[in-house]
Design an enzyme around this catalytic site. Structure first.
Site, PDB file in Angstrom:
ATOM      1  N   LYS A  11       0.722  -1.179  -0.113  1.00 30.44           N
ATOM      2  CA  LYS A  11       0.700  -0.087   0.168  1.00 30.44           C
ATOM      3  C   LYS A  11       0.854   1.435  -0.113  1.00 30.44           C
ATOM      4  O   LYS A  11       1.862   1.573   0.927  1.00 30.44           O
ATOM      5  CB  LYS A  11      -1.369   0.076   1.116  1.00 30.44           C
TER       6      LYS A  11
ATOM      7  N   GLU B 202       9.384   1.174  11.367  1.00 35.70           N
ATOM      8  CA  GLU B 202      10.653   1.809  10.688  1.00 35.70           C
ATOM      9  C   GLU B 202       9.865   3.398  11.026  1.00 35.70           C
ATOM     10  O   GLU B 202       8.656   4.286   9.302  1.00 35.70           O
ATOM     11  CB  GLU B 202      10.948   2.018   9.153  1.00 35.70           C
TER      12      GLU B 202
ATOM     13  N   CYS C 104      13.527  10.428   7.386  1.00 30.92           N
ATOM     14  CA  CYS C 104      13.674   9.671   8.589  1.00 30.92           C
ATOM     15  C   CYS C 104      15.175  10.006   9.442  1.00 30.92           C
ATOM     16  O   CYS C 104      14.493  10.633  10.532  1.00 30.92           O
ATOM     17  CB  CYS C 104      12.788   8.592   8.674  1.00 30.92           C
TER      18      CYS C 104
ATOM     19  N   GLU D 186      10.242  15.662  15.532  1.00 32.96           N
ATOM     20  CA  GLU D 186      10.790  15.865  14.347  1.00 32.96           C
ATOM     21  C   GLU D 186      10.300  16.935  13.564  1.00 32.96           C
ATOM     22  O   GLU D 186       8.970  16.590  13.051  1.00 32.96           O
ATOM     23  CB  GLU D 186      10.328  14.475  13.793  1.00 32.96           C
TER      24      GLU D 186
HETATM   25  P1  NAD Z   1       2.388   8.269   7.727  1.00 31.00           P
HETATM   26  O1  NAD Z   1       1.667   7.708   8.883  1.00 31.00           O
HETATM   27  O2  NAD Z   1       1.017   9.243   7.628  1.00 31.00           O
HETATM   28  O3  NAD Z   1       1.857   7.205   6.695  1.00 31.00           O
HETATM   29  C1  NAD Z   1       3.032   6.024   6.020  1.00 31.00           C
HETATM   30  C2  NAD Z   1       1.747   5.260   5.611  1.00 31.00           C
HETATM   31  O4  NAD Z   1       0.637   4.920   6.200  1.00 31.00           O
HETATM   32  C3  NAD Z   1       1.097   5.841   4.349  1.00 31.00           C
HETATM   33  O5  NAD Z   1       1.120   5.422   3.335  1.00 31.00           O
HETATM   34  C4  NAD Z   1      -0.126   6.519   4.185  1.00 31.00           C
HETATM   35  O6  NAD Z   1      -1.671   6.071   3.648  1.00 31.00           O
HETATM   36  C5  NAD Z   1      -0.066   4.994   5.772  1.00 31.00           C
HETATM   37  N1  NAD Z   1      -1.784   5.012   7.213  1.00 31.00           N
HETATM   38  C6  NAD Z   1      -1.826   6.844   7.298  1.00 31.00           C
HETATM   39  N2  NAD Z   1      -3.043   6.248   7.685  1.00 31.00           N
HETATM   40  C7  NAD Z   1      -2.971   4.677   8.314  1.00 31.00           C
HETATM   41  C8  NAD Z   1      -3.476   4.045   9.242  1.00 31.00           C
HETATM   42  N3  NAD Z   1      -5.171   4.351  10.266  1.00 31.00           N
HETATM   43  N4  NAD Z   1      -3.249   2.530   8.552  1.00 31.00           N
HETATM   44  C9  NAD Z   1      -2.730   2.045   8.243  1.00 31.00           C
HETATM   45  N5  NAD Z   1      -2.444   2.868   7.438  1.00 31.00           N
HETATM   46  C10 NAD Z   1      -2.505   4.090   7.177  1.00 31.00           C
HETATM   47  O7  NAD Z   1       3.755   8.985   7.453  1.00 31.00           O
HETATM   48  P2  NAD Z   1       3.846  10.065   6.360  1.00 31.00           P
HETATM   49  O8  NAD Z   1       3.488  11.785   7.041  1.00 31.00           O
HETATM   50  O9  NAD Z   1       3.730   9.374   5.281  1.00 31.00           O
HETATM   51  O10 NAD Z   1       5.780   9.940   6.101  1.00 31.00           O
HETATM   52  C11 NAD Z   1       6.876  11.039   7.672  1.00 31.00           C
HETATM   53  C12 NAD Z   1       6.956   9.508   8.377  1.00 31.00           C
HETATM   54  O11 NAD Z   1       7.556   8.811   8.253  1.00 31.00           O
HETATM   55  C13 NAD Z   1       7.443  10.586   9.050  1.00 31.00           C
HETATM   56  O12 NAD Z   1       7.490  10.723  10.504  1.00 31.00           O
HETATM   57  C14 NAD Z   1       9.062   9.545   8.785  1.00 31.00           C
HETATM   58  O13 NAD Z   1      10.050  10.417  10.126  1.00 31.00           O
HETATM   59  C15 NAD Z   1       8.451   8.615   8.938  1.00 31.00           C
HETATM   60  N6  NAD Z   1       9.192   7.073   7.757  1.00 31.00           N
HETATM   61  C16 NAD Z   1      10.090   7.091   8.168  1.00 31.00           C
HETATM   62  C17 NAD Z   1      11.296   6.237   7.543  1.00 31.00           C
HETATM   63  C18 NAD Z   1      12.332   5.256   8.706  1.00 31.00           C
HETATM   64  O14 NAD Z   1      13.086   4.212   7.926  1.00 31.00           O
HETATM   65  N7  NAD Z   1      11.965   5.192   9.926  1.00 31.00           N
HETATM   66  C19 NAD Z   1      11.627   6.540   6.114  1.00 31.00           C
HETATM   67  C20 NAD Z   1      10.691   7.282   5.841  1.00 31.00           C
HETATM   68  C21 NAD Z   1       9.439   8.688   6.541  1.00 31.00           C
END
Ligand code: NAD
Length: 485
Positions: free
Chosen positions: A182, A257, A291, A387
């Site tokens: 997804k 992650e 991240c 962050e």
């Molecule tokens: P997000 O959590 O909003 O979204 C990430 C994914 O989760 C998207 O595909 C989204 O559609 C999905 N999602 C949203 N709500 C959901 C739910 N209720 N159930 C299941 N899936 C759901 O994050 P974002 O804002 O898109 O990304 C930024 C964040 O990601 C930052 O905090 C960043 O640090 C983190 N990040 C971490 C890593 C790592 O490897 N540690 C890498 C990249 C980004």
């Protein structure tokens, strides 16, 4: 010139399920925006729980049929072919990612090459995951073997789609799992292109399924699905917690992650020339939407003024523009992200803003924010604790090793850290005491190479991806004890 959106031949409003491109069951779509212009880019599928059901069923069928019977060697060869196809299409993938995510073309290209590297690494690793024989009772032979979990769910954010798909889907396929991916609703085109390339590589039907859609529709349906056996989630802390709770209902293992507030710690004796590019680049890469961005720069007092001066000089040359202009920074992913990051910069009004980058004169109406450097920031200031996920770095002075450790370890996160010093004993002491999933000495790998296990402690999450560790995470260990007298 060919329309970059049509290069791979898929219809962006479709899901990829059971080896077929198909419209989502409700027929609905979402609009993607080009972050560099703020204009609509294309429509994508708004997949829902019904499409996730179909994708999970297709994955289960794959495990019962062709994919489930593939040997480690066959899986490795498939990944090898897929890696080659990714390499053959690096420029096309980079263009898609640049349009979709807004990252400068050279960064998007580096991500495409990283995706190929994941395929190559895991292709070579596929037939090298061994069990052990265990000394046991007289008359017994005991051994371990690794088996796929079954159906693995992969929920991916928008900031590094290709890299994150490579490290999670690549490793899961290597171990023989069937995947339901997804991608993020803000950026999912390279996920679709990857599915098309996997199909061309000969990946059996149903081994990889892609369902774009909203997080609280397709995402939550995937994380709470009874037919899913493992979830790999990359994204925010808040959503990670929701995904873990949803998966707990079926007691499904989850890899999280999440975010970070990673520090680079520079001692007086460090090679400043070597450090300087890493200090800046690891903070502004992908406009800080990383991240593992090093959003905190801790500098020992003896080197502080001189290094701050050099940092400020470098900052004032950083150029911001569209992905296609291919400058130092592109736009942020969305208007919302721009608002959040600008809000943080406002909250730094009480701080010393020492430098900022330059907006390219043709930058236009995209979601641009100039990189901003704050100095003398108290370690407990909101900008040094939360962050930001934008091109903002804070510089914090410290006195000695103890002081550096207490500041570096003083956030709820623990993803990546680096130490710059030429004192060998200090390198080991710091590596041991820093609270982080990865520590770099005299370098900083934002996310590290494909070979290096990656993941966090604390609010940065749990579980490890990349390297061989990912293969252990995407498999279950079975112990067999044979009584033969
Ligand atoms: P997000 O959590 O909003 O979204 C990430 C994914 O989760 C998207 O595909 C989204 O559609 C999905 N999602 C949203 N709500 C959901 C739910 N209720 N159930 C299941 N899936 C759901 O994050 P974002 O804002 O898109 O990304 C930024 C964040 O990601 C930052 O905090 C960043 O640090 C983190 N990040 C971490 C890593 C790592 O490897 N540690 C890498 C990249 C980004």
């Amino acid at each position: 010139m060919t329309n970059p959106l049509e290069t791979f031949g898929f219809d962006s409003t479709h899901c990829f399920i059971g080896g077929q491109w198909q419209a989502p069951i409700n027929g609905e779509t979402l609009e993607l925006t080009n972050p560099s212009t703020g204009e609509p880019l294309c429509a994508i599928a708004r997949g829902t729980a019904d499409d996730i059901d179909a994708a999970v069923a297709a994955a289960q069928t794959a495990l019962q049929t062709g994919w489930g019977r593939a040997t480690a060697l066959q899986r490795g060869r498939l990944l090898s072919r897929l890696g080659q196809l990714v390499l053959d299409n690096v420029d096309e993938l980079a263009m898609l990612e640049a349009l979709d995510v807004g990252k400068p073309l050279k960064q998007a290209r580096a991500d495409a090459i990283a995706l190929a590297r994941y395929c190559e690494f895991y292709a070579g690793a596929a037939d090298k995951v061994h069990g052990e024989t265990l000394p046991y009772l007289e008359g017994y032979t005991a051994y371990t073997m690794r088996e796929p979990h079954g159906v693995t769910g992969h929920i991916v954010p928008w900031n590094y789609p290709m890299q994150i798909i490579g490290r999670s889907v690549g490793a899961a396929l290597t171990m023989g799992n069937a995947c339901v991916l997804k991608p993020a609703e803000e950026a999912c085109l390279t996920a679709l292109a990857f599915a098309e390339l996997a199909s061309q590589a000969g990946l059996p039907t149903g081994a990889l399924n892609v369902v774009p859609g909203l997080g609280d529709e397709a995402g939550s349906a995937l994380s709470s699905h009874v037919g899913v056996n493992h979830i790999s989630f990359t994204g925010s802390v808040a959503t990670g917690g929701r995904v873990q709770s949803a998966a707990a209902k079926w007691v499904i293992p989850v890899t999280l992650e999440l975010g970070g507030k990673s520090a680079q710690v520079v001692f007086d004796d460090a090679d400043m020339e070597a450090a300087l590019p890493f200090l800046v680049n690891a903070g502004i890469q992908n406009a800080g939407q990383t991240c593992s961005a090093s959003s905190r720069l801790l500098i020992q007092r003896g080197a502080y003024d001189a290094l701050l001066h050099r940092l400020a000089e470098r900052y004032s040359t950083l150029q911001v523009g569209s992905a296609i202009q291919d400058l130092d920074l592109g736009p942020l992913i969305s208007a919302r992200q721009k608002e959040i990051v600008s809000g943080y910069i406002q909250r730094g009004n009480d701080l010393q803003k020492v430098a900022e980058g330059v907006m390219h004169e043709e930058a236009g109406n995209g979601h641009f924010v100039v990189p901003t450097l704050f100095a003398d920031v108290p370690p407990d200031h909101v900008l040094a604790q939360e962050e930001i996920f934008g091109p903002v770095q804070v510089v914090i002075p410290f006195d000695d090793e103890d002081d550096a450790l207490s500041i570096a370890n003083g956030t709820p996160y623990g993803l990546v850290a680096s130490v710059w010093t030429n004192d060998g004993a200090r390198q080991f002491r710091m590596a041991k005491s820093l609270r982080a999933g990865q520590v770099f000495i005299n370098n900083y790998g934002a996310g590290g190479g494909v070979e290096l296990p990656f993941g966090g402690v604390g609010k940065s999450g749990h579980g490890r991806e990349k390297g061989f560790e990912a293969l252990y995470g995407f498999s279950a260990l079975k112990t067999v004890a044979v009584s033969h007298g």
